[in-house]
Design an enzyme around this catalytic site. Structure first.
Site, mmCIF file in Angstrom:
data_model
loop_
_atom_site.group_PDB
_atom_site.id
_atom_site.type_symbol
_atom_site.label_atom_id
_atom_site.label_comp_id
_atom_site.label_asym_id
_atom_site.label_seq_id
_atom_site.Cartn_x
_atom_site.Cartn_y
_atom_site.Cartn_z
ATOM 1 C CD GLU A 48 25.956 12.491 -4.925
ATOM 2 O OE1 GLU A 48 27.152 12.186 -4.711
ATOM 3 O OE2 GLU A 48 25.580 13.088 -5.946
ATOM 4 C CD GLN A 112 5.129 2.453 -6.497
ATOM 5 O OE1 GLN A 112 5.547 2.853 -7.574
ATOM 6 N NE2 GLN A 112 5.383 3.086 -5.359
ATOM 7 C CG HIS A 145 1.793 -6.144 -1.033
ATOM 8 N ND1 HIS A 145 0.868 -6.117 -0.017
ATOM 9 C CD2 HIS A 145 1.139 -5.678 -2.139
ATOM 10 C CE1 HIS A 145 -0.285 -5.650 -0.478
ATOM 11 N NE2 HIS A 145 -0.146 -5.384 -1.761
ATOM 12 C CG ASP A 183 -6.769 -7.266 1.306
ATOM 13 O OD1 ASP A 183 -6.288 -8.372 1.003
ATOM 14 O OD2 ASP A 183 -6.082 -6.301 1.710
ATOM 15 C CE LYS A 206 -7.387 -2.867 1.514
ATOM 16 N NZ LYS A 206 -6.061 -2.890 2.138
ATOM 17 C CG ASP A 232 -2.923 -6.495 6.015
ATOM 18 O OD1 ASP A 232 -2.547 -7.150 5.028
ATOM 19 O OD2 ASP A 232 -3.628 -5.474 5.925
ATOM 20 C CG ASP A 236 2.045 2.718 4.698
ATOM 21 O OD1 ASP A 236 2.573 3.537 5.486
ATOM 22 O OD2 ASP A 236 2.174 2.819 3.471
ATOM 23 C CB THR A 237 -1.894 5.252 6.548
ATOM 24 O OG1 THR A 237 -2.921 4.421 5.976
ATOM 25 C CG2 THR A 237 -0.999 5.788 5.439
ATOM 26 N N GLY A 239 -4.884 2.798 8.009
ATOM 27 C CA GLY A 239 -6.257 3.061 7.552
ATOM 28 C C GLY A 239 -7.012 1.756 7.365
HETATM 29 N N1 LIG Z 1 4.106 3.204 -1.100
HETATM 30 C C1 LIG Z 1 2.773 3.143 -1.285
HETATM 31 N N2 LIG Z 1 1.946 3.601 -0.351
HETATM 32 C C2 LIG Z 1 0.618 3.522 -0.519
HETATM 33 N N3 LIG Z 1 0.020 3.005 -1.590
HETATM 34 C C3 LIG Z 1 0.831 2.563 -2.558
HETATM 35 C C4 LIG Z 1 2.225 2.593 -2.455
HETATM 36 N N4 LIG Z 1 2.750 2.062 -3.553
HETATM 37 C C5 LIG Z 1 1.730 1.709 -4.328
HETATM 38 N N5 LIG Z 1 0.576 2.026 -3.747
HETATM 39 C C6 LIG Z 1 -0.775 1.804 -4.226
HETATM 40 O O1 LIG Z 1 -1.332 0.706 -3.486
HETATM 41 C C7 LIG Z 1 -2.193 -0.057 -4.305
HETATM 42 C C8 LIG Z 1 -1.692 -1.478 -4.346
HETATM 43 O O2 LIG Z 1 -2.766 -2.284 -4.527
HETATM 44 P P1 LIG Z 1 -2.598 -3.856 -4.788
HETATM 45 O O3 LIG Z 1 -3.982 -4.365 -4.712
HETATM 46 O O4 LIG Z 1 -1.688 -4.388 -3.739
HETATM 47 O O5 LIG Z 1 -1.996 -3.993 -6.136
HETATM 48 C C9 LIG Z 1 -2.148 0.600 -5.683
HETATM 49 O O6 LIG Z 1 -3.212 1.495 -5.798
HETATM 50 C C10 LIG Z 1 -0.838 1.350 -5.662
HETATM 51 O O7 LIG Z 1 -0.790 2.435 -6.518
HETATM 52 O O1 LIG Z 2 -2.064 0.692 6.598
HETATM 53 P P1 LIG Z 2 -2.544 1.042 5.230
HETATM 54 O O2 LIG Z 2 -2.048 2.394 4.782
HETATM 55 O O3 LIG Z 2 -4.005 0.882 5.046
HETATM 56 O O4 LIG Z 2 -1.804 0.046 4.242
HETATM 57 C C1 LIG Z 2 -1.676 -1.309 4.516
HETATM 58 C C2 LIG Z 2 -2.556 -2.109 3.606
HETATM 59 O O5 LIG Z 2 -2.198 -1.852 2.238
HETATM 60 C C3 LIG Z 2 -1.807 -3.042 1.592
HETATM 61 O O6 LIG Z 2 -2.828 -3.545 0.853
HETATM 62 P P2 LIG Z 2 -3.341 -2.818 -0.494
HETATM 63 O O7 LIG Z 2 -4.678 -2.260 -0.248
HETATM 64 O O8 LIG Z 2 -2.320 -1.877 -1.020
HETATM 65 O O9 LIG Z 2 -3.364 -3.964 -1.510
HETATM 66 P P3 LIG Z 2 -4.113 -5.327 -1.536
HETATM 67 O O10 LIG Z 2 -5.386 -5.052 -2.239
HETATM 68 O O11 LIG Z 2 -3.192 -6.202 -2.302
HETATM 69 O O12 LIG Z 2 -4.266 -5.781 -0.127
HETATM 70 C C4 LIG Z 2 -1.446 -3.995 2.716
HETATM 71 O O13 LIG Z 2 -1.562 -5.346 2.350
HETATM 72 C C5 LIG Z 2 -2.361 -3.580 3.837
HETATM 73 O O14 LIG Z 2 -3.600 -4.244 3.759
#
Ligand SMILES: Nc1ncnc2c1ncn2[C@@H]1O[C@H](COP(=O)(O)O)[C@@H](O)[C@H]1O
Ligand SMILES: O=P(O)(O)OC[C@H]1O[C@H](OP(=O)(O)OP(=O)(O)O)[C@H](O)[C@@H]1O
Length: 330
Positions: A48, A112, A145, A183, A206, A232, A236-237, A239
């Site tokens: 905590e 989310q 985002h 994207d 994408k 962007d 994150d990862t 990828g």
């Molecule tokens: N913290 C997260 N890391 C990776 N992906 C995540 C995380 N939180 C939600 N997500 C997923 O990302 C996509 C978001 O897509 P949008 O096009 O931006 O809505 C969705 O599949 C989440 O479940």
């Molecule tokens: O480095 P990564 O692990 O690939 O994550 C980063 C990507 O994820 C998010 O988009 P996401 O695909 O979640 O949603 P979007 O369709 O709204 O761009 C974000 O805008 C980046 O494009």
């Protein structure tokens, strides 16, 4: 005529830091010309978090700098950072601060923001509701985002962008520039980035076959023989960025750069970046750079932008004027 009464000194600006990004807070404090206020923060043995302001905040405008990210050096993870921000806001409200502002340039749970599947929570809304429940007066954040996240708040949200700062970083790079949206969701913002640089625009198609896996299926627009900058909101990862970089090179780009506001860098990020074809990856310091980042990652500080915004909030001046009085980028 109505008389007003002033008790004691002028209203004070007090800046405090959570443990998520103390370096950013220090840079903001130096820019504003204030000290970072004293606050005790720790984690008990059961996990905590604990907070106590070590001097009075009564009547002050309290700015708490805390992106909702982990910091290995401080020993906090993203959820600790969120909880720490909440208890800091609660403590400042309970200690009779005049206004309490959460300066959270990286907004956690921002992906989310809707139900992507049945029976999912809308966690970004949970974060907003909880911040409001503890009594935050306003939120200062950066490159959400999705800009619509502001709608989860009833309180004012100052939504800043590092995009122009990042774009200026590339000015003079090349005559034949193309800005690439990784994207469809990024097209509008990346068009503004491209306009600022006098560059063309290309869009990637994408897909995410499963969460945290990115595939680029098409390159829409001409990148052949050009210098491409993939822009962007976050890495994150990495990828997405790796797949985007490879797709753009396969489509004939001569040089490839990347820019993003938030260096989340989790999971296999560094492996992906090391394997990707980027000359340089430019990010800001909304999130502290974790150890082991590839040497082609360059950090530009968003502290001056946040400091300017904080000054304006404190003096009740226009925050959008930070962007030269133009309409906000979003
Ligand atoms: N913290 C997260 N890391 C990776 N992906 C995540 C995380 N939180 C939600 N997500 C997923 O990302 C996509 C978001 O897509 P949008 O096009 O931006 O809505 C969705 O599949 C989440 O479940
Ligand atoms: O480095 P990564 O692990 O690939 O994550 C980063 C990507 O994820 C998010 O988009 P996401 O695909 O979640 O949603 P979007 O369709 O709204 O761009 C974000 O805008 C980046 O494009």
């Amino acid at each position: 005529m109505t008389q007003s009464m002033r008790l004691g000194d002028e209203k004070q600006l007090m800046l405090f830091s959570g443990r998520a990004n103390p370096a950013l807070t220090q840079a903001i404090a130096a820019d504003i010309g204030v000290d970072v206020g004293p606050v005790t923060l720790k984690t008990f043995s059961n996990g905590e978090v604990y907070c106590r302001f070590d001097e009075s905040v009564r009547g002050a405008d309290v700015f708490i700098v805390q992106p909702m990210c982990g910091n290995a050096e401080s020993g906090v993870n993203a959820n600790d950072a969120l909880m720490e921000l909440l208890v800091m806001v609660d403590a400042a409200v309970g200690a009779s601060a005049h206004r309490v502002v959460a300066v959270t340039p990286w907004y956690g749970y921002s992906r989310q923001d809707k139900k992507s599947a049945a029976r999912e929570p809308i966690s970004a809304r949970v974060v907003a509701r909880t911040l409001e429940a503890v009594g935050v007066d306003r939120v200062l954040t950066m490159d959400l985002h999705a800009g619509q996240l502001q709608g989860f708040f009833g309180k004012p949200v100052d939504h800043m962008t590092a995009l122009m700062m990042l774009a200026d970083h590339f000015s003079g790079l090349d005559d034949d520039l193309v800005v690439v949206a990784p994207d469809a969701g990024r097209v509008k913002l990346n068009k503004q980035f491209a306009t600022r640089l006098g560059a063309g625009l290309a869009i990637l198609d994408k897909e995410r076959p499963v969460q945290q896996v990115a595939e680029i299926t098409h390159v829409i627009g001409d990148v052949s023989g050009k210098t491409a900058i993939i822009v962007d909101d976050m890495i994150d990862t990495a990828g997405t960025l790796r797949a985007a970089g490879e797709a753009v090179v396969n489509a004939g780009a001569r040089r490839v750069f990347a820019a993003a506001t938030h260096p989340v860098f989790s999971g296999r990020a560094f492996e992906n970046l090391a394997a990707a074809p980027f000359e340089k990856i430019v990010v800001t310091d909304t999130i502290p750079l974790s150890a082991g980042a590839p040497t082609n990652v360059e950090v530009v500080s968003c502290a001056p932008l946040l400091a300017d915004s904080i000054r304006r909030i404190f003096t009740n001046d226009s925050v959008s004027a930070v962007f030269g009085g133009q309409n906000h980028i979003f």
